[in-house]
Enzyme design. Structure first.
Site, PDB file in Angstrom:
ATOM      1  N   TYR A  81      38.064  65.853  34.037  1.00 33.61           N
ATOM      2  CA  TYR A  81      38.972  66.093  32.962  1.00 33.61           C
ATOM      3  C   TYR A  81      40.789  66.999  33.135  1.00 33.61           C
ATOM      4  O   TYR A  81      41.591  66.481  33.749  1.00 33.61           O
ATOM      5  CB  TYR A  81      38.854  66.054  31.794  1.00 33.61           C
ATOM      6  CG  TYR A  81      39.477  66.388  30.246  1.00 33.61           C
ATOM      7  CD1 TYR A  81      40.890  67.567  30.470  1.00 33.61           C
ATOM      8  CD2 TYR A  81      40.326  64.714  30.040  1.00 33.61           C
ATOM      9  CE1 TYR A  81      41.837  67.302  29.365  1.00 33.61           C
ATOM     10  CE2 TYR A  81      41.212  64.818  28.939  1.00 33.61           C
ATOM     11  CZ  TYR A  81      41.962  65.770  28.516  1.00 33.61           C
ATOM     12  OH  TYR A  81      43.052  65.493  27.244  1.00 33.61           O
ATOM     13  N   SER A 137      47.989  67.514  29.550  1.00 32.67           N
ATOM     14  CA  SER A 137      47.418  67.859  29.004  1.00 32.67           C
ATOM     15  C   SER A 137      47.339  69.773  29.194  1.00 32.67           C
ATOM     16  O   SER A 137      47.587  70.145  30.157  1.00 32.67           O
ATOM     17  CB  SER A 137      46.027  67.645  30.005  1.00 32.67           C
ATOM     18  OG  SER A 137      44.902  68.707  28.841  1.00 32.67           O
TER      19      SER A 137
END
Ligand code: NAP
Ligand code: GCO
Length: 264
Positions: free
Chosen positions: A157, A144
């Site tokens: 996250y 990501s």
């Protein structure tokens, strides 16, 4: 002749009933691979199977929670029996919780780490023995922007995706000698259900502030689509990338390279 073909390969993509996983699995099918995927409940698996069928893809779907080692080991054993040994694994399943860190419970933090980091460890560990036996394998971890950058409300996250970048490098380091390549794909901001809240129209019909922010931060001046990730994934799943190992390929429209558009 550069070989981008996946003919004769079996690809497992986790959490691939829809979204990015579904797009990557579809790309692998187009390149000739047999598709296997899992999701967390039968309803999503059935919906996924129907969606693949609509595209002419005869996929194999399994109910499996990637955080549950027993379920994962049973699924991999069943796949090897019913379909064959897994040549390509994409650790795609993942969640995000957008909560200010000082308001996030330890249980919420742990849940994100469990799915986004422990899950890829558990599934990779389950497929490695057969890849070692075959003397070849591809593991692709879906990282990501948050493998490199932080932002408000995504502490769990970012910690998970940062860890996933290093897990990618460690699998590459430990298993490269078996001709197993482990790389990451770092998508930018992609229009899927996971980011839908960041693109919701405001009450007055205007764009979500985060939507405008991302468009201004992206040289391509648009959100990515799951389709933007298909080519890079086929490259990393194919023999064309046999000497690429431990790399995170950012497919972000240039976000990481760009300071951002000057506010008008
Ligand atoms: P999504 O639309 O939310 O899909 C996530 C998938 O993972 C769903 O099929 C979900 O199944 C499945 N899943 C969640 N927890 C699971 C578990 N414990 N076991 C098995 N499957 C599970 O997300 P997406 O946008 O396609 O993202 C896919 C991956 O790309 C994620 O790892 C995400 O972090 C990453 N990513 C996304 C973006 C983006 O902008 N969208 C950018 C960079 C990276 P259920 O629906 O049944 O929960
Ligand atoms: C967020 C978004 C991002 C994307 C993606 C960016 O809330 O910031 O969900 O985290 O999902 O990971 O690469």
């Amino acid at each position: 002749m550069v070989n981008f073909s996946l003919e004769g390969k079996i690809a497992l993509v986790t959490g691939a009933s829809y979204g990015i996983g579904f797009a990557l699995a579809s790309a692998f099918a187009e390149a000739g691979a047999k598709i296997v995927f899992n999701d967390i409940n039968q309803d999503f698996v059935d919906r996924g199977l129907a969606a693949y069928k609509e595209k002419g893809i005869e996929a194999h779907g399994y109910v499996c929670d990637v955080t549950n080692e027993e379920q994962v080991n049973a699924m991999v054993a069943q796949i090897e029996k019913e379909v064959g040994k897994i040549n390509i694994l994409v650790n795609n399943a993942g969640i995000i919780k957008r909560i200010p860190m000082h308001e996030m419970t330890a249980a919420e933090f742990r849940q994100v780490i469990d799915i986004d980091l422990n899950g890829p460890f558990i599934v990779s560990k389950a497929v490695l023995p057969s890849m070692m036996e075959m003397g070849a394998g591809k593991i692709i971890n879906i990282c990501s922007m948050m493998s490199e950058l932080g932002r408000e409300t995504v502490s769990a996250y970012a910690a998970a995706k940062g860890g996933l970048k290093m897990l990618t490098r460690n699998i590459a380091s430990e298993y490269g000698k078996y001709n197993i390549q482990c790389n990451g794909i770092g998508p930018g901001y992609i229009a899927t259900p996971q980011t839908a809240p960041l693109r919701e129209r405001q009450a007055d019909g205007s764009r979500h502030p985060f939507d405008s922010f991302i468009v201004a931060k992206t040289p391509a001046e648009r959100w990515g689509t799951p389709e933007d990730l298909m080519g890079p994934a086929v490259f990393l799943a194919s023999e064309a990338s046999d000497f690429v190992n431990g790399h995170v390929l950012y497919v972000d429209g240039g976000i990481l390279a760009y300071i951002g558009k000057q506010p008008q």
